[in-house]
Design an enzyme around this catalytic site. Structure first.
Site, PDB file in Angstrom:
ATOM      1  N   LYS A  15      22.061   3.960  21.557  1.00 54.33           N
ATOM      2  CA  LYS A  15      23.342   4.611  21.249  1.00 54.33           C
ATOM      3  C   LYS A  15      23.204   6.133  21.349  1.00 54.33           C
ATOM      4  O   LYS A  15      24.069   6.811  21.898  1.00 54.33           O
ATOM      5  CB  LYS A  15      23.817   4.197  19.845  1.00 54.33           C
ATOM      6  CG  LYS A  15      24.328   2.752  19.801  1.00 54.33           C
ATOM      7  CD  LYS A  15      24.607   2.249  18.390  1.00 54.33           C
ATOM      8  CE  LYS A  15      25.016   0.773  18.436  1.00 54.33           C
ATOM      9  NZ  LYS A  15      25.266   0.176  17.116  1.00 54.33           N
ATOM     10  N   GLN A  56      24.148   1.631  10.979  1.00 50.82           N
ATOM     11  CA  GLN A  56      23.676   0.451  11.714  1.00 50.82           C
ATOM     12  C   GLN A  56      23.462  -0.725  10.754  1.00 50.82           C
ATOM     13  O   GLN A  56      22.847  -0.578   9.701  1.00 50.82           O
ATOM     14  CB  GLN A  56      22.371   0.798  12.460  1.00 50.82           C
ATOM     15  CG  GLN A  56      21.852  -0.286  13.377  1.00 50.82           C
ATOM     16  CD  GLN A  56      22.788  -0.606  14.561  1.00 50.82           C
ATOM     17  OE1 GLN A  56      23.527   0.251  15.044  1.00 50.82           O
ATOM     18  NE2 GLN A  56      22.764  -1.843  15.013  1.00 50.82           N
ATOM     19  N   ASP A 113      33.040   2.329  14.070  1.00 47.65           N
ATOM     20  CA  ASP A 113      32.730   0.901  14.168  1.00 47.65           C
ATOM     21  C   ASP A 113      33.954   0.033  13.880  1.00 47.65           C
ATOM     22  O   ASP A 113      33.933  -1.173  14.137  1.00 47.65           O
ATOM     23  CB  ASP A 113      31.631   0.535  13.161  1.00 47.65           C
ATOM     24  CG  ASP A 113      30.254   0.476  13.801  1.00 47.65           C
ATOM     25  OD1 ASP A 113      30.162   0.030  14.955  1.00 47.65           O
ATOM     26  OD2 ASP A 113      29.282   0.872  13.133  1.00 47.65           O
TER      27      ASP A 113
HETATM   28  N1  GUN Z   1      24.831  -4.425  14.115  1.00 48.96           N
HETATM   29  C1  GUN Z   1      25.150  -5.314  15.076  1.00 48.96           C
HETATM   30  N2  GUN Z   1      26.247  -4.918  15.755  1.00 48.96           N
HETATM   31  C2  GUN Z   1      26.635  -3.742  15.210  1.00 48.96           C
HETATM   32  C3  GUN Z   1      27.699  -2.854  15.489  1.00 48.96           C
HETATM   33  O1  GUN Z   1      28.528  -3.053  16.375  1.00 48.96           O
HETATM   34  N3  GUN Z   1      27.736  -1.740  14.706  1.00 48.96           N
HETATM   35  C4  GUN Z   1      26.844  -1.513  13.701  1.00 48.96           C
HETATM   36  N4  GUN Z   1      26.999  -0.407  12.972  1.00 48.96           N
HETATM   37  N5  GUN Z   1      25.863  -2.331  13.421  1.00 48.96           N
HETATM   38  C5  GUN Z   1      25.743  -3.434  14.175  1.00 48.96           C
END
Ligand code: GUN
Length: 293
Positions: A56, A100, A123
């Site tokens: 990311k 995350q 998110d």
């Molecule tokens: N863990 C798995 N998928 C995601 C996501 O799309 N965003 C976040 N913050 N954590 C995740």
């Protein structure tokens, strides 16, 4: 039709989307004197999460978005995480905040995601954004289902009237995917581990989205001939062919009946990251517009 026409190339689509985002992100920087900013919080040392977070941050840089990483100990308390989020909520250089998941088991995920300013919730996990999406007025939408939707619209055009079946009812993928497809006027069914006749339900779908976290769970027997199959799963397995990444769909088997399918890797995964950058840009623009007004 050749086999390659059946494959939905998420990697190429995501690269084009990132290109568009980067043009607008550089324009934003020229107008406002700073780039759109994305704070990324990782708590603990989960190996998969470390890989996702570094991807990311790398993609953010490519897209002209400045990332602000925060790597916290797995022993961090809820208070420490909340006070960091509070600081970032009022930081004018930060337009998006991502925590995350999963968090260590002692930490209340809902408490943490709800502490993020909904305007910076790239998110789309905050209850305000979940509510806006489910009422048909989406603002910031969860990245993975948004990426799936973009791929579906690209392949099928108008989705109205299509029967969509989603396998999995998670808050991150299944439920927001259902809201997005309902908003596109699909007829939507969610099936899950307690559903009866799962195979029958899946076999009626024009659109099948699979997000269950079980390697190669869906085979050709679940798929209507010609259906578009979106495989959200990313499972690391170690079998006779060695270590590999596979989806929740048995790709080779599905390819013999599906009308189109996303591969793993190279399907939904890159779209999730590209949509995160798209959401960060959206958040940056609307926060800037709110200041101007
Ligand atoms: N863990 C798995 N998928 C995601 C996501 O799309 N965003 C976040 N913050 N954590 C995740």
């Amino acid at each position: 039709m050749t086999k390659s026409d059946l494959i939905i190339d998420g990697k190429a689509f995501a690269a084009r989307l990132l290109e568009t985002v980067s043009v607008e992100a550089f324009e934003f920087r020229d107008q406002h004197g700073h780039a759109p900013g994305l704070a990324v919080i990782l708590v603990g040392q989960d190996a998969a999460s470390q890989v996702y977070v570094s991807t990311k941050m790398k993609k953010a840089e490519e897209a002209g978005i400045k990332s602000y990483p925060y790597f916290l100990e797995s022993t961090s308390s809820e208070e420490e995480i909340l006070s960091l989020i509070c600081k970032l909520n009022s930081d004018p250089l930060v337009h998006g905040i991502l925590v995350q998941l999963p968090l260590p088991p002692e930490i209340d995920e809902r408490l943490i995601t709800t502490a993020i300013d909904p305007a910076k919730d790239v998110d789309g996990f905050h209850p305000v954004n979940v509510g806006m999406l489910s009422q048909g007025h989406p603002k910031l939408v969860p990245c993975t289902p948004l990426g799936c939707l973009l791929l579906l619209k690209d392949r099928l055009g108008d989705l109205a009237g299509k029967k969509a079946v989603i396998v999995g009812r998670s808050n991150i993928v299944g439920k927001p995917m259902a809201s997005l497809l309902l908003n596109e006027n699909c007829t939507v069914t969610i099936v899950h581990s307690r559903s009866r006749n799962l195979r029958y339900e899946c076999s009626k779908a024009d659109i099948l989205v699979v997000a269950v976290g079980r390697p190669r769970f869906i085979s050709s027997y679940y798929i209507k001939p010609g259906a578009v199959v979106i495989d959200v799963g990313i499972n690391r397995i170690d079998d006779d062919s060695g270590k590999q990444l596979v989806g929740d769909v048995d790709y080779a088997s599905a390819l013999s009946v599906a009308g189109a399918i996303t591969p793993v890797p190279g399907g939904v995964g890159p779209m999730t990251v590209a949509c995160l950058m798209k959401n960060t840009l959206i958040a940056a623009k609307s926060l800037a517009a709110a200041i101007d007004n």
